[in-house]
Design a protein around this motif. Structure first.
Motif, PDB file in Angstrom:
ATOM      1  N   ASP A  26       2.485  41.264  39.237  1.00 56.28           N
ATOM      2  CA  ASP A  26       1.693  40.669  38.146  1.00 56.28           C
ATOM      3  C   ASP A  26       1.669  39.138  38.255  1.00 56.28           C
ATOM      4  O   ASP A  26       2.068  38.418  37.338  1.00 56.28           O
ATOM      5  N   PHE A  27       1.184  38.643  39.387  1.00 62.38           N
ATOM      6  CA  PHE A  27       1.076  37.204  39.607  1.00 62.38           C
ATOM      7  C   PHE A  27      -0.335  36.731  39.266  1.00 62.38           C
ATOM      8  O   PHE A  27      -1.280  36.978  40.006  1.00 62.38           O
ATOM      9  N   SER A  28      -0.469  36.035  38.151  1.00 62.10           N
ATOM     10  CA  SER A  28      -1.764  35.492  37.727  1.00 62.10           C
ATOM     11  C   SER A  28      -1.979  34.144  38.411  1.00 62.10           C
ATOM     12  O   SER A  28      -2.041  33.096  37.775  1.00 62.10           O
ATOM     13  N   LEU A  29      -2.113  34.143  39.715  1.00 54.88           N
ATOM     14  CA  LEU A  29      -1.929  32.934  40.512  1.00 54.88           C
ATOM     15  C   LEU A  29      -2.948  31.841  40.243  1.00 54.88           C
ATOM     16  O   LEU A  29      -2.602  30.652  40.255  1.00 54.88           O
ATOM     17  N   TRP A  30      -4.208  32.181  40.019  1.00 54.45           N
ATOM     18  CA  TRP A  30      -5.214  31.145  39.756  1.00 54.45           C
ATOM     19  C   TRP A  30      -4.838  30.316  38.541  1.00 54.45           C
ATOM     20  O   TRP A  30      -5.164  29.135  38.458  1.00 54.45           O
ATOM     21  N   ASP A  31      -4.132  30.944  37.612  1.00 55.53           N
ATOM     22  CA  ASP A  31      -3.675  30.249  36.418  1.00 55.53           C
ATOM     23  C   ASP A  31      -2.327  29.577  36.653  1.00 55.53           C
ATOM     24  O   ASP A  31      -2.154  28.376  36.430  1.00 55.53           O
ATOM     25  N   THR A  32      -1.360  30.363  37.119  1.00 54.59           N
ATOM     26  CA  THR A  32       0.037  29.941  37.079  1.00 54.59           C
ATOM     27  C   THR A  32       0.420  28.938  38.153  1.00 54.59           C
ATOM     28  O   THR A  32       1.451  28.279  38.033  1.00 54.59           O
ATOM     29  N   ASP A  82       2.256  25.969  15.463  1.00 59.24           N
ATOM     30  CA  ASP A  82       3.373  26.892  15.278  1.00 59.24           C
ATOM     31  C   ASP A  82       2.955  28.145  14.517  1.00 59.24           C
ATOM     32  O   ASP A  82       3.775  28.787  13.873  1.00 59.24           O
ATOM     33  N   THR A  83       1.698  28.501  14.569  1.00 60.00           N
ATOM     34  CA  THR A  83       1.168  29.679  13.882  1.00 60.00           C
ATOM     35  C   THR A  83       0.714  30.706  14.913  1.00 60.00           C
ATOM     36  O   THR A  83       0.707  30.428  16.119  1.00 60.00           O
ATOM     37  N   PRO A  84       0.313  31.903  14.490  1.00 59.90           N
ATOM     38  CA  PRO A  84      -0.199  32.878  15.445  1.00 59.90           C
ATOM     39  C   PRO A  84      -1.395  32.387  16.258  1.00 59.90           C
ATOM     40  O   PRO A  84      -1.649  32.897  17.352  1.00 59.90           O
ATOM     41  N   SER A  85      -2.135  31.416  15.760  1.00 61.15           N
ATOM     42  CA  SER A  85      -3.239  30.841  16.529  1.00 61.15           C
ATOM     43  C   SER A  85      -2.812  29.549  17.216  1.00 61.15           C
ATOM     44  O   SER A  85      -3.649  28.700  17.533  1.00 61.15           O
ATOM     45  N   GLY A  86      -1.532  29.415  17.500  1.00 62.69           N
ATOM     46  CA  GLY A  86      -0.975  28.167  17.997  1.00 62.69           C
ATOM     47  C   GLY A  86      -1.110  27.916  19.478  1.00 62.69           C
ATOM     48  O   GLY A  86      -0.562  26.931  19.981  1.00 62.69           O
ATOM     49  N   LEU A  87      -1.814  28.772  20.220  1.00 61.45           N
ATOM     50  CA  LEU A  87      -2.123  28.502  21.617  1.00 61.45           C
ATOM     51  C   LEU A  87      -3.613  28.198  21.736  1.00 61.45           C
ATOM     52  O   LEU A  87      -4.426  28.730  20.979  1.00 61.45           O
ATOM     53  N   PRO A  88      -4.015  27.351  22.697  1.00 60.11           N
ATOM     54  CA  PRO A  88      -5.421  26.935  22.782  1.00 60.11           C
ATOM     55  C   PRO A  88      -6.348  27.987  23.359  1.00 60.11           C
ATOM     56  O   PRO A  88      -7.563  27.795  23.390  1.00 60.11           O
ATOM     57  N   GLY A  89      -5.794  29.091  23.800  1.00 61.84           N
ATOM     58  CA  GLY A  89      -6.563  30.175  24.411  1.00 61.84           C
ATOM     59  C   GLY A  89      -5.576  31.111  25.066  1.00 61.84           C
ATOM     60  O   GLY A  89      -4.371  31.058  24.790  1.00 61.84           O
ATOM     61  N   ASN A  90      -6.075  31.975  25.952  1.00 62.40           N
ATOM     62  CA  ASN A  90      -5.162  32.871  26.670  1.00 62.40           C
ATOM     63  C   ASN A  90      -4.035  32.068  27.312  1.00 62.40           C
ATOM     64  O   ASN A  90      -4.289  31.095  28.025  1.00 62.40           O
ATOM     65  N   ASP A  91      -2.790  32.504  27.086  1.00 61.63           N
ATOM     66  CA  ASP A  91      -1.665  31.790  27.682  1.00 61.63           C
ATOM     67  C   ASP A  91      -1.601  32.005  29.187  1.00 61.63           C
ATOM     68  O   ASP A  91      -0.933  31.259  29.901  1.00 61.63           O
ATOM     69  N   ASP A  92      -2.306  33.004  29.681  1.00 53.65           N
ATOM     70  CA  ASP A  92      -2.428  33.254  31.118  1.00 53.65           C
ATOM     71  C   ASP A  92      -1.078  33.274  31.815  1.00 53.65           C
ATOM     72  O   ASP A  92      -0.790  32.478  32.708  1.00 53.65           O
ATOM     73  N   GLY A  93      -0.242  34.223  31.369  1.00 56.64           N
ATOM     74  CA  GLY A  93       1.047  34.404  32.004  1.00 56.64           C
ATOM     75  C   GLY A  93       1.995  33.236  31.823  1.00 56.64           C
ATOM     76  O   GLY A  93       2.931  33.072  32.601  1.00 56.64           O
TER      77      GLY A  93
END
Length: 786
Positions: A407-413, A687-698
């Motif tokens: 499960d390597f999301s390499l383009w992102d990570t 610090d809320t459930p919507s606290g990431l700017p989008g998919n955290d992508d792994g």
């Protein structure tokens, strides 16, 4: 312009951090006082870190730094609900269920809105914070992806058994949000049926403890016919051994990525802490009491227990076979001791979180930072069994003497997560590099987005090249990670198309790329992105060739690293698509997505030459012209109103431009990076459930937050760290070679102009450091002012 956090006296902060959060306080506290781990339960153990002191490390001549170190245990600052909500392209795709760092077992709630409605894109990990119903607890999922997959081996507690409960509509039930709790290694919720569900995990075992209302009819359902939205069941198998109190089998699921190679088969061994009073199973129909064996596309089983004490359901997992799943269960949870597993999970998290200590004046910043570090350590996924067995990309079983990951999301990570692991957790990163090398050896090709046991060919570029280059340049032994073998596989696909029928897609139009110096627009979607990624990949390959003594290759790939210039249109002043005839494709609107970019627009891709920022600046008319353009890019970004769709200017919610705030420092303007990286951190994270700017992508976006909070940012595939603005007055990174201290006496959000920076007491001529400078430890001081 910048929000200012209220500073807290140290005594008040300590009281806040030691306060047990109220049950159900899951939204996060946007102030700097009160609970620091919204919704987290009180940990059952103290700190387990060794050799880390929370005492001040200031020297005799250094003034006392403001704030205090984040109080131990550090797991109290982790809020797993961050990123579990959001809407549109702002969905974080995080999940609140437990796991251990990089574990295979990720038991968690599969949730829906009333009536079972769940959009796939907002349920890529099976959960969304706004949902009101639970329809099971599956054992496998990914973190932060934009694609739905896994969701294998669903269990669900219910009261009584009836034919309608062979379908989710019969057993789905509302959840009581006020009772929902999550912390590192633990999740709990009370269902409307009155059943309390608690989850924890070991590396390969998911444990569920169900407490049933007194006097009711306790039943646990195993549903292998249903999973996450948009994920299909290919087949399921149930083999009940009532005498042993065990069910074995497999769940073969086909999701958005695994469906590209026929789906992924997860084997399981399920055991209960109490004997079954009754059991039954079904195959595409009504349940049959006492039927021990089923196999097909719509199978399941149920276990009925006598009323009494809670029931622990433990599910051992494996990609190899059911016997190995049982072996993993025997090794990791032989007594089905829920509390022991939870305590061990919390201890594992505490140990890894303690790799970094931060001193600050805001409890909320502690929560943001350690929650991000928690998210960084969720994926890739352990895929080898306790005896070293694993199923390779050739679908054959192999053995290894160390952990094998998938499960390597390499383009992102490759951009942030792997550089962070290389810096802070080289032991994990080394095992991941060896895993990728094995994938190339087993499957014949270096993958670009391997999931489970197969090639998905997801996204653009061959990003493993950058992951290897980043690690090798930062001190990894080429022989220990199998670089020669990995390089041979990566070189092959950089030089020619893969044969027809290969499970790996190779580079897009690589023959044209070599012939023309770019991927022509006629080749298909993302042609310009493929050119830019391929040039970056070739830069990485040149560094790897140097490390292996292949000087001819090094020179060839170094030349090809400049092919990005072939899609730079000096008239449009953009990196655009180009036809085979040589004509540049005009961009009518640089704010809209074009077919020749992958997930971005012309303004966002205008900065995508991370390996040659100085060369890009020259193409723009020189550093001053590039800096003026970059400044306007961010000023326009600051004015943009956020909505459900991707941002049109700087877009933190996706990867192509997330290095842009640090391009200022790459061109000598530390003040620009200090200002705009802080703006992104304060305005795109929370610090809320919507606290990431989008998919955290792994974990990619969480790793970005960590680097920005520390005030240093890597350019992946190089030794360079660019400086920004730390939010902590002191950070201590316990590196393999010695402690790295990052000191910032002033961290206020309205004082982010860089005044000076020094390394080991000596002023820095440029706002950058090399990995070789910091690898053995030392002190970086960044002075900020209004």
């Amino acid at each position: 312009m910048f929000p200012r956090l209220r500073l807290l006296p140290a005594a008040f902060l300590l009281a806040a951090c030691n306060e047990t959060p109220p049950a159900g306080a899951t939204d996060g506290d946007t102030s700097t006082s009160g609970s620091t781990s919204s919704g987290a339960t009180e940990p059952t153990t103290g700190s387990t870190s060794e050799g880390t002191s929370m005492s001040p490390t200031t020297g005799p001549e250094e003034p006392e730094l403001p704030g205090m170190f984040a109080p131990e245990p550090l797991i109290r600052h982790v809020n797993p609900f961050i990123g579990t909500g959001g809407s549109g392209y702002g969905v974080g795709s995080a999940f609140p269920g437990p796991q251990v760092p990089f574990g295979l077992a990720r038991p968690g709630p599969d949730t829906t809105l009333a009536g079972g409605f769940a959009l796939g894109f907002s349920h890529c990990a099976g959960y969304h914070y706004d949902d009101t119903e639970v329809q099971g607890f599956s054992q496998t999922r990914m973190h932060g992806t934009g694609i739905v997959d896994y969701g294998a081996v669903r269990v669900m507690p219910t009261l009584g058994m009836s034919p309608d409960k062979t379908d989710p509509g019969g057993y789905r039930v509302a959840l009581d949000k006020a009772t929902e709790k999550a912390s590192a290694g633990y999740y709990a919720v009370t269902l409307a049926s009155g059943i309390e569900a608690e989850l924890t995990a070991t590396a390969r075992v998911g444990l569920q403890r169900f407490t049933f209302p007194e006097g009711q009819d306790p039943v646990v359902i195993l549903d292998l016919a249903h999973g996450l939205p948009d994920v299909e069941t290919v087949s399921g198998q149930v083999e009940v051994d009532a005498k042993a109190g065990e069910i074995r089998g497999h769940h073969h699921v086909s999701g958005g990525y695994s469906g590209r190679f026929g789906g992924v088969k997860v084997y399981y061994a399920l055991r209960a802490s109490r004997p079954f009073a009754e059991f039954g199973s079904w195959n595409d129909g009504a349940p049959t009491a006492g039927a021990p064996s089923q196999e097909g596309e719509a199978v399941g089983a149920y276990l009925r227990f006598d009323p009494g004490e809670p029931v622990v359901i433990a599910v051992g997992l494996s990609f190899v076979d059911a016997a190995h799943a049982a072996m993993n269960l025997d090794a990791e949870a032989p007594e089905l001791d829920f509390e022991a597993a939870r305590t061990a999970a919390e201890a594992a998290w505490e140990k890894d979180l303690a790799r970094v200590q931060v001193r600050g004046e805001s409890a909320r910043d502690f929560e943001l930072f350690y929650s991000a570090l928690y998210h960084v350590l969720l994926m890739p996924t352990l895929a080898s069994d306790v005896d070293g067995s694993y199923r390779g990309l050739d679908d054959a079983v192999h053995t290894t003497d160390g952990p094998y990951y998938t499960d390597f999301s390499l383009w992102d990570t490759f951009r942030t997560l792997h550089p962070l692991l290389t810096l802070l957790y080289p032991e994990y990163q080394g095992d991941m590099l060896r895993s990728l090398t094995r994938m190339a050896e087993d499957g014949g090709w270096m993958p670009r987005w391997p999931l489970g046991t197969g090639y998905t060919n997801g996204m653009d570029g061959e990003s493993a090249t950058v992951v290897y280059a980043d690690s090798i340049l930062k001190g990894f032994d080429p022989e220990e990670v199998g670089l020669a073998s990995a390089y041979a596989a990566m070189r092959e696909t950089a030089m020619a198309p893969v044969p027809p029928g290969s499970p790996y897609g190779g580079r897009m139009a690589v023959d044209k790329y070599i012939e023309l110096g770019y991927v022509p627009v006629e080749a298909g979607f993302s042609s310009s992105s493929w050119t830019l990624e391929s040039a970056y990949n070739d830069f990485a390959l040149s560094k790897l060739a140097e490390a292996l003594g292949e000087q001819g290759d090094a020179a060839m790939f170094a030349e090809r690293a400049g092919y990005w210039k072939n899609v730079w249109d000096p008239d449009q002043q953009l990196l655009v698509a180009r036809s085979e005839s040589g004509a540049f494709v005009p961009v009518a609107d640089p704010l809209t997505w074009q077919d020749f970019y992958a997930e971005g627009n012309a303004l966002q891709y205008a900065w995508y030459t991370p390996h040659d920022i100085e060369g890009l600046a020259d193409a723009m008319g020189g550093p001053d012209a590039a800096l003026q353009r970059l400044q306007k890019f961010f000023e326009d970004s600051e004015k943009e109103v956020l909505g459900l769709m991707p941002q049109q200017y700087y877009w933190q919610g996706n990867e192509p431009d997330i290095h842009a705030p640090f391009v200022f420092s790459a061109l000598g303007d530390h003040a620009g990076s200090a200002r705009w990286s802080r703006w992104v951190l304060r305005n795109r994270y929370g610090d809320t459930p919507s606290g990431l700017p989008g998919n955290d992508d792994g974990g990619t976006m969480s790793a970005w937050l960590m680097f920005a909070a520390l005030g240093v940012f890597p350019i992946a595939g190089t030794e360079v760290y660019l400086l920004g603005s730390p939010i902590f007055s002191e950070s201590i990174l316990h590196l393999e070679g010695g402690d790295l201290r990052i000191v910032a006496p002033v961290t206020s959000d309205d004082a982010v102009h860089s005044a000076a920076a020094s390394w080991q007491g000596e002023p820095l001529a440029q706002p950058r450091l090399l990995h070789g400078d910091i690898a053995q430890g030392g002190t970086l001081q960044i002075d900020l002012g209004p």
